[in-house]
Design an enzyme around this catalytic site. Structure first.
Site, PDB file in Angstrom:
ATOM      1  N   TYR A  51      33.453  47.070  76.023  1.00  0.00           N
ATOM      2  CA  TYR A  51      34.265  47.735  75.135  1.00  0.00           C
ATOM      3  C   TYR A  51      35.689  47.774  74.054  1.00  0.00           C
ATOM      4  O   TYR A  51      35.525  48.494  73.380  1.00  0.00           O
ATOM      5  CB  TYR A  51      34.189  48.424  76.420  1.00  0.00           C
ATOM      6  CG  TYR A  51      35.603  49.436  76.548  1.00  0.00           C
ATOM      7  CD1 TYR A  51      34.431  50.973  76.280  1.00  0.00           C
ATOM      8  CD2 TYR A  51      36.921  49.672  77.019  1.00  0.00           C
ATOM      9  CE1 TYR A  51      35.058  51.940  76.236  1.00  0.00           C
ATOM     10  CE2 TYR A  51      37.036  50.703  76.576  1.00  0.00           C
ATOM     11  CZ  TYR A  51      36.152  52.106  76.069  1.00  0.00           C
ATOM     12  OH  TYR A  51      36.892  53.220  76.104  1.00  0.00           O
ATOM     13  N   ASP A  61      23.741  63.614  71.915  1.00  0.00           N
ATOM     14  CA  ASP A  61      23.945  63.231  73.018  1.00  0.00           C
ATOM     15  C   ASP A  61      22.762  62.720  73.875  1.00  0.00           C
ATOM     16  O   ASP A  61      22.246  63.914  73.890  1.00  0.00           O
ATOM     17  CB  ASP A  61      25.300  63.968  74.088  1.00  0.00           C
ATOM     18  CG  ASP A  61      25.286  63.159  75.536  1.00  0.00           C
ATOM     19  OD1 ASP A  61      25.087  62.170  75.845  1.00  0.00           O
ATOM     20  OD2 ASP A  61      27.193  63.466  75.680  1.00  0.00           O
ATOM     21  N   THR A  96      37.537  61.419  83.406  1.00  0.00           N
ATOM     22  CA  THR A  96      36.300  62.068  82.673  1.00  0.00           C
ATOM     23  C   THR A  96      35.688  61.156  84.338  1.00  0.00           C
ATOM     24  O   THR A  96      36.011  60.679  85.392  1.00  0.00           O
ATOM     25  CB  THR A  96      36.342  61.443  82.110  1.00  0.00           C
ATOM     26  OG1 THR A  96      36.346  60.117  81.804  1.00  0.00           O
ATOM     27  CG2 THR A  96      37.040  62.357  81.103  1.00  0.00           C
ATOM     28  N   ASN A 123      32.611  59.814  68.791  1.00  0.00           N
ATOM     29  CA  ASN A 123      32.771  60.080  70.055  1.00  0.00           C
ATOM     30  C   ASN A 123      32.255  59.424  71.568  1.00  0.00           C
ATOM     31  O   ASN A 123      32.537  58.707  72.426  1.00  0.00           O
ATOM     32  CB  ASN A 123      33.036  61.269  71.318  1.00  0.00           C
ATOM     33  CG  ASN A 123      33.780  61.329  72.571  1.00  0.00           C
ATOM     34  OD1 ASN A 123      34.500  61.048  73.169  1.00  0.00           O
ATOM     35  ND2 ASN A 123      32.156  61.981  73.364  1.00  0.00           N
ATOM     36  N   LYS A 146      36.057  48.897  70.915  1.00  0.00           N
ATOM     37  CA  LYS A 146      37.515  49.762  70.242  1.00  0.00           C
ATOM     38  C   LYS A 146      38.268  48.980  69.230  1.00  0.00           C
ATOM     39  O   LYS A 146      38.598  50.048  68.809  1.00  0.00           O
ATOM     40  CB  LYS A 146      37.787  50.405  71.301  1.00  0.00           C
ATOM     41  CG  LYS A 146      36.571  50.229  72.381  1.00  0.00           C
ATOM     42  CD  LYS A 146      36.338  52.520  72.243  1.00  0.00           C
ATOM     43  CE  LYS A 146      35.599  53.501  73.083  1.00  0.00           C
ATOM     44  NZ  LYS A 146      35.475  54.972  72.223  1.00  0.00           N
ATOM     45  N   SER A 179      40.143  53.665  71.709  1.00  0.00           N
ATOM     46  CA  SER A 179      40.681  53.906  73.424  1.00  0.00           C
ATOM     47  C   SER A 179      41.563  52.141  73.866  1.00  0.00           C
ATOM     48  O   SER A 179      42.181  51.412  72.619  1.00  0.00           O
ATOM     49  CB  SER A 179      39.650  52.302  74.305  1.00  0.00           C
ATOM     50  OG  SER A 179      40.466  52.142  75.826  1.00  0.00           O
TER      51      SER A 179
HETATM   52  N1  LIG Z   1      38.574  58.931  79.997  1.00  0.00           N
HETATM   53  C1  LIG Z   1      39.436  58.472  79.342  1.00  0.00           C
HETATM   54  O1  LIG Z   1      40.314  58.567  79.853  1.00  0.00           O
HETATM   55  C2  LIG Z   1      39.413  57.687  77.914  1.00  0.00           C
HETATM   56  C3  LIG Z   1      39.988  56.264  77.607  1.00  0.00           C
HETATM   57  C4  LIG Z   1      40.006  55.613  76.725  1.00  0.00           C
HETATM   58  C5  LIG Z   1      38.913  56.260  75.328  1.00  0.00           C
HETATM   59  N2  LIG Z   1      38.295  57.108  76.116  1.00  0.00           N
HETATM   60  C6  LIG Z   1      37.269  57.448  75.218  1.00  0.00           C
HETATM   61  O2  LIG Z   1      36.869  58.568  75.102  1.00  0.00           O
HETATM   62  C7  LIG Z   1      35.623  59.155  74.639  1.00  0.00           C
HETATM   63  C8  LIG Z   1      34.893  59.796  75.460  1.00  0.00           C
HETATM   64  O3  LIG Z   1      34.730  59.062  76.871  1.00  0.00           O
HETATM   65  P1  LIG Z   1      34.525  59.961  78.109  1.00  0.00           P
HETATM   66  O4  LIG Z   1      35.587  59.589  79.081  1.00  0.00           O
HETATM   67  O5  LIG Z   1      34.476  61.581  78.028  1.00  0.00           O
HETATM   68  O6  LIG Z   1      33.623  59.417  78.198  1.00  0.00           O
HETATM   69  P2  LIG Z   1      31.582  60.227  79.493  1.00  0.00           P
HETATM   70  O7  LIG Z   1      31.274  59.027  80.017  1.00  0.00           O
HETATM   71  O8  LIG Z   1      32.247  61.287  80.155  1.00  0.00           O
HETATM   72  O9  LIG Z   1      31.126  61.246  77.985  1.00  0.00           O
HETATM   73  C9  LIG Z   1      30.518  59.872  77.206  1.00  0.00           C
HETATM   74  C10 LIG Z   1      29.334  60.986  76.431  1.00  0.00           C
HETATM   75  O10 LIG Z   1      28.557  59.655  75.773  1.00  0.00           O
HETATM   76  C11 LIG Z   1      27.109  60.495  76.174  1.00  0.00           C
HETATM   77  N3  LIG Z   1      26.465  58.896  75.629  1.00  0.00           N
HETATM   78  C12 LIG Z   1      26.418  57.255  75.837  1.00  0.00           C
HETATM   79  N4  LIG Z   1      26.117  56.877  75.067  1.00  0.00           N
HETATM   80  C13 LIG Z   1      25.709  57.534  74.282  1.00  0.00           C
HETATM   81  C14 LIG Z   1      24.254  57.296  72.985  1.00  0.00           C
HETATM   82  N5  LIG Z   1      23.866  56.275  73.053  1.00  0.00           N
HETATM   83  N6  LIG Z   1      24.022  57.876  71.978  1.00  0.00           N
HETATM   84  C15 LIG Z   1      24.675  59.696  71.881  1.00  0.00           C
HETATM   85  N7  LIG Z   1      25.367  59.934  73.695  1.00  0.00           N
HETATM   86  C16 LIG Z   1      25.634  59.101  74.395  1.00  0.00           C
HETATM   87  C17 LIG Z   1      26.918  60.568  77.024  1.00  0.00           C
HETATM   88  O11 LIG Z   1      26.082  60.688  77.910  1.00  0.00           O
HETATM   89  C18 LIG Z   1      27.691  60.836  77.441  1.00  0.00           C
HETATM   90  O12 LIG Z   1      28.075  62.135  77.498  1.00  0.00           O
HETATM   91  C19 LIG Z   1      34.322  56.881  74.519  1.00  0.00           C
HETATM   92  O13 LIG Z   1      34.916  57.012  73.316  1.00  0.00           O
HETATM   93  C20 LIG Z   1      35.516  56.659  75.451  1.00  0.00           C
HETATM   94  O14 LIG Z   1      35.832  55.075  75.142  1.00  0.00           O
HETATM   95  C21 LIG Z   1      38.098  57.962  76.669  1.00  0.00           C
END
Ligand SMILES: NC(=O)c1ccc[n+]([C@@H]2O[C@H](COP(=O)([O-])OP(=O)(O)OC[C@H]3O[C@@H](n4cnc5c(N)ncnc54)[C@H](O)[C@@H]3O)[C@@H](O)[C@H]2O)c1
Length: 308
Positions: free
Chosen positions: A168, A37, A202, A96, A172, A155
């Site tokens: 996005y 990360d 989040t 992720n 996905k 997603s």
């Molecule tokens: N939160 C939701 O309801 C939701 C819904 C659909 C999909 N998602 C998916 O779930 C996953 C996690 O999402 P989240 O809501 O926890 O997001 P978040 O932004 O809280 O966490 C994502 C993490 O990825 C890290 N990151 C970003 N770019 C990076 C890179 N190039 N290299 C390494 N790390 C990197 C960020 O620093 C962060 O810590 C994602 O794939 C997101 O698309 C989340």
């Protein structure tokens, strides 16, 4: 809880949000984890390595930080090397990490589109590519091997679509297909690969700007959904009990688990060689139109109250 005892995982984007919940769940079930990360902002700009080191520091020796962008050249290979150096093996890959650069298709920037694809999709391929030879080798030498696992965090945006999410959602949708291809390509080695569409509160959920009343309902409900059930489901997929679960597309929203269908023909007509466009139109109206997929976004589709 020792279902993942002896297993070693890489979780990208594992220092915050859903990724961090997955890392904590893995560790609680006995796994060792490399957390990749870079501590980036939601749009991928900036980097704060302390986000990763302070998170992994709180989990002790079961985790190793790699505070770098998984989208950068060579980082996928470095993550695999770190897993071997620190923990002696690698079994599980969780793709992720994701960023968002939303823009309507009539305004979006190609460079932004590319940046999103680079992090959300191409980096996932790079990590699977870097990890797969070792997983296949282990499957040969450790038979029966029930450890090889790939989980792509996708997603519903990539399934239903959402306003302004060309980059996005395209990424996905690609990551969903990548999970399916990995399932096919690695099936003979007994390595499973699945896609999970999560729902959880989040910083990303917080950043949603609702476009309709249903989207407002989605956002207010979503803010009450914990990430832990997503993590529990990912741990299940990575456990020996899920050895025969591969190539599937799931969703997790609080206490609800979903199995999604995957597109297959749902209606069929046969045309005559000399049918004109009017005949095509008639057939489409008669046989396809009743089954058309509505132009509904994922936020509208999941705006009902979750069970938490
Ligand atoms: N939160 C939701 O309801 C939701 C819904 C659909 C999909 N998602 C998916 O779930 C996953 C996690 O999402 P989240 O809501 O926890 O997001 P978040 O932004 O809280 O966490 C994502 C993490 O990825 C890290 N990151 C970003 N770019 C990076 C890179 N190039 N290299 C390494 N790390 C990197 C960020 O620093 C962060 O810590 C994602 O794939 C997101 O698309 C989340």
């Amino acid at each position: 809880m020792s279902e993942l005892s002896g297993r070693v995982a890489i979780v990208t984007g594992g220092a915050r949000g859903i990724g961090a919940a997955i890392v904590r769940d893995f560790v609680a079930r006995g796994a060792h984890v490399v957390v990749v990360d870079n501590g980036a902002s939601i749009d991928g700009r900036g980097a704060d390595p302390s986000v990763t080191t302070s998170f992994t520091g709180s989990l002790g020796t079961a985790v190793a930080p790699l505070a770098a962008s998984i989208a950068d050249p060579g980082i996928a290979e470095s993550a695999v090397e770190l897993a071997h150096e620190r923990f002696g093996r690698l079994d599980i890959v969780v793709n992720n990490a994701a960023i968002l650069r939303d823009a309507f298709v009539f305004k979006g920037d190609v460079a932004d589109y590319e940046a999103v694809l680079q992090t959300n999709l191409i980096a996932g391929f790079a990590l699977i590519r870097a990890a797969a030879p070792g997983l296949r080798e282990r499957a040969k030498t450790e038979a029966p091997y029930t450890g090889g696992r790939i989980v792509n965090i996708v997603s519903t945006a990539g399934l239903y679509g959402n306003f302004g999410q060309a980059a996005y959602a395209s990424a996905k949708a690609g990551l969903t297909a990548l999970a399916r291809i990995a399932a096919l390509d690695l099936a003979r080695a007994g390595i499973t690969s699945n896609a999970v569409a999560p729902f959880a509160a989040t910083r990303v959920t917080e950043s949603i700007v609702p476009a309709t009343d249903a989207q407002s309902a989605y956002k207010s409900h979503a803010m009450s959904v914990p990430a832990e059930p997503v993590a529990r489901f990912v741990s299940f997929l990575c456990s020996a009990r899920a050895q025969h679960v591969s190539g599937q597309l799931f969703g997790v929203r609080g206490r609800e688990m979903f199995l999604f269908s995957q597109p297959r023909p749902i209606a069929r007509v046969t045309l005559a060689p000399d049918d004109d466009l009017e005949s095509v139109a008639t057939q489409v109206e008669r046989s396809f139109a009743p089954s058309f997929t509505p132009l509904e976004t994922d936020l509208d589709a999941f705006s009902s109250a979750p069970v938490v």
